[in-house]
Design an enzyme around this catalytic site. Structure first.
Site, PDB file in Angstrom:
ATOM      1  NE  ARG A 161     -18.331   9.966   7.490  1.00 26.81           N
ATOM      2  CZ  ARG A 161     -18.454   9.006   6.844  1.00 26.81           C
ATOM      3  NH1 ARG A 161     -19.522   8.252   6.631  1.00 26.81           N
ATOM      4  NH2 ARG A 161     -17.319   8.478   6.180  1.00 26.81           N
ATOM      5  CG  ASP A 181     -19.356  22.532   2.709  1.00 22.85           C
ATOM      6  OD1 ASP A 181     -19.868  22.404   1.930  1.00 22.85           O
ATOM      7  OD2 ASP A 181     -18.883  21.407   3.412  1.00 22.85           O
ATOM      8  CB  ALA A 241      -8.728  15.549   4.031  1.00 22.12           C
ATOM      9  NE  ARG A 242      -8.308   9.882   1.490  1.00 21.94           N
ATOM     10  CZ  ARG A 242      -8.321   8.506   1.625  1.00 21.94           C
ATOM     11  NH1 ARG A 242      -7.130   8.071   1.366  1.00 21.94           N
ATOM     12  NH2 ARG A 242      -9.232   7.509   1.830  1.00 21.94           N
ATOM     13  CG  ASP A 265      -2.110  11.206   8.852  1.00 22.23           C
ATOM     14  OD1 ASP A 265      -1.227  10.211   9.715  1.00 22.23           O
ATOM     15  OD2 ASP A 265      -3.287  10.406   8.536  1.00 22.23           O
ATOM     16  CD  GLU A 270      -0.043   8.145   2.229  1.00 25.93           C
ATOM     17  OE1 GLU A 270      -0.585   7.076   2.407  1.00 25.93           O
ATOM     18  OE2 GLU A 270      -0.475   9.241   2.622  1.00 25.93           O
ATOM     19  CG  HIS A 289      -2.522   7.623   5.320  1.00 19.59           C
ATOM     20  ND1 HIS A 289      -2.814   7.650   4.091  1.00 19.59           N
ATOM     21  CD2 HIS A 289      -3.995   7.769   5.982  1.00 19.59           C
ATOM     22  CE1 HIS A 289      -4.005   7.644   3.947  1.00 19.59           C
ATOM     23  NE2 HIS A 289      -4.800   7.833   4.809  1.00 19.59           N
ATOM     24  CB  ALA A 292      -8.375   6.954  10.861  1.00 24.47           C
TER      25      ALA A 292
END
Length: 331
Positions: A161, A181, A241-242, A265, A270, A289, A292
């Protein structure tokens, strides 16, 4: 005697206000009334009577829904998460008992995509190097070549997304998107305005590589030392993302050498420890982080939850339901 709660929001008060506008908060209370009971917000699930609860709204930090917890909620039918990943609390027992789970991750895509775009522009224009150089007392000592996003080859790793939202933004600004992808074919990539390429091809060609892939066993360190070595001198890596997806130590080596830049990020550890080498690298742009964390995104997440509860109370299918199979792709 007041009705027992049938909808419980386990969301801290300040965070609840970020997620739910007054109108959406009223909608949650309205759903509770339609379900024959009341609504209550609590800091901990155990702060509310649970015998009649049918819906639990969750946020970050909630304990797992194990058998002991679920035994106290014999009427539970729906768990609605204000975030994206349900992995921290969704147990096999939850699904075994037929509880439906939904989440508001779609509300975060635009916010994260905008941060990825901001990171992309910052790396193209060498903002980290110039900012850190000025803070260190310099002026214009050896800043690498700056670039526009127009016609720049930008690799998007994963048509998630967020990946799709980011892809749309860079395409509108005139970039030449390269998409990696394995779940898409060339026609599907073309419909998104991108050229489908292999990972190696993307790493070799892109001026910026932006990571938006899912967290799967096969994507652990998808971008490692070998892949980073394929990137051209002066290229940059964006990760909102991660950290799972990128070998952080290998990235530090490349950024420390000045060959690559990075905007990140998400981190292996963390909060990021004070002595972590990323904190001192001139070519690194770091945020804690929070990609969002926009006001608009949080309200969008709350609106999704309120919409899902409306659908549930009306007996309509949910739009954002997830099942146990989704757990494998969540961090």
């Amino acid at each position: 005697m007041s009705a027992l709660p049938v909808v419980v929001a386990v969301v801290p008060e300040a965070l609840y206000a970020e997620f739910f506008s007054p109108d959406d908060a009223d909608r949650l209370e309205g759903v509770a009334g339609r379900l024959g009971g009341s609504f209550v917000r609590v800091d901990r699930l155990t702060d509310a009577p649970l015998d009649e609860v049918r819906v639990v709204i969750t946020s970050w930090g909630i304990d797992p829904f194990d058998a002991a917890v679920l035994d106290r909620m014999p009427r539970l039918e729906l768990v609605a998460h204000t975030g994206a990943s349900i992995k921290a609390f969704a147990t096999a027992e939850l699904f075994d008992r037929g509880v439906v789970v939904t989440q508001a991750g779609a509300g975060m895509a635009r916010s994260v995509a905008e941060v990825s775009l901001a990171f992309t522009l910052a790396l193209l224009h060498r903002v980290p190097e110039m900012h850190n150089g000025l803070r260190g007392g310099g002026w214009d000592a050896g800043v690498p070549a700056q670039h526009e996003i127009l016609d720049a080859p930008i690799a998007v790793i994963g048509a998630s997304r967020t990946g799709r939202a980011y892809l749309e933004l860079i395409r509108l600004l005139g970039a030449r998107p390269l998409l990696v992808d394995p779940t898409l074919d060339r026609a599907a990539a073309s419909a998104l305005g991108a050229e489908l390429v292999t990972l190696d091809d993307a790493m070799e060609r892109a001026r910026i590589v932006a990571v938006h892939a899912p967290t799967l066993p096969e994507t652990h360190h998808l971008i490692g030392g070998r892949e980073l070595a394929l990137m051209p001198d002066g290229a940059g890596l964006v990760n909102t993302a991660r950290s799972w997806l990128v070998d952080e130590e290998a990235l530090v080596v490349e950024v420390r050498a000045g060959r690559l830049s990075a905007a990140i990020d998400v981190f292996d550890e963390e909060p990021l420890r004070a002595e972590h080498p990323l904190r001192t690298l001139t070519g690194a742009l770091l945020t804690p982080h929070r990609a969002a964390g926009t006001t608009e995104g949080r309200l969008r997440q709350g609106r999704i939850v309120a919409d899902e509860l409306d659908r549930f109370a009306s007996g309509r299918p949910l739009a954002h339901a997830v099942d146990r199979a989704h757990l494998a792709s969540m961090a």
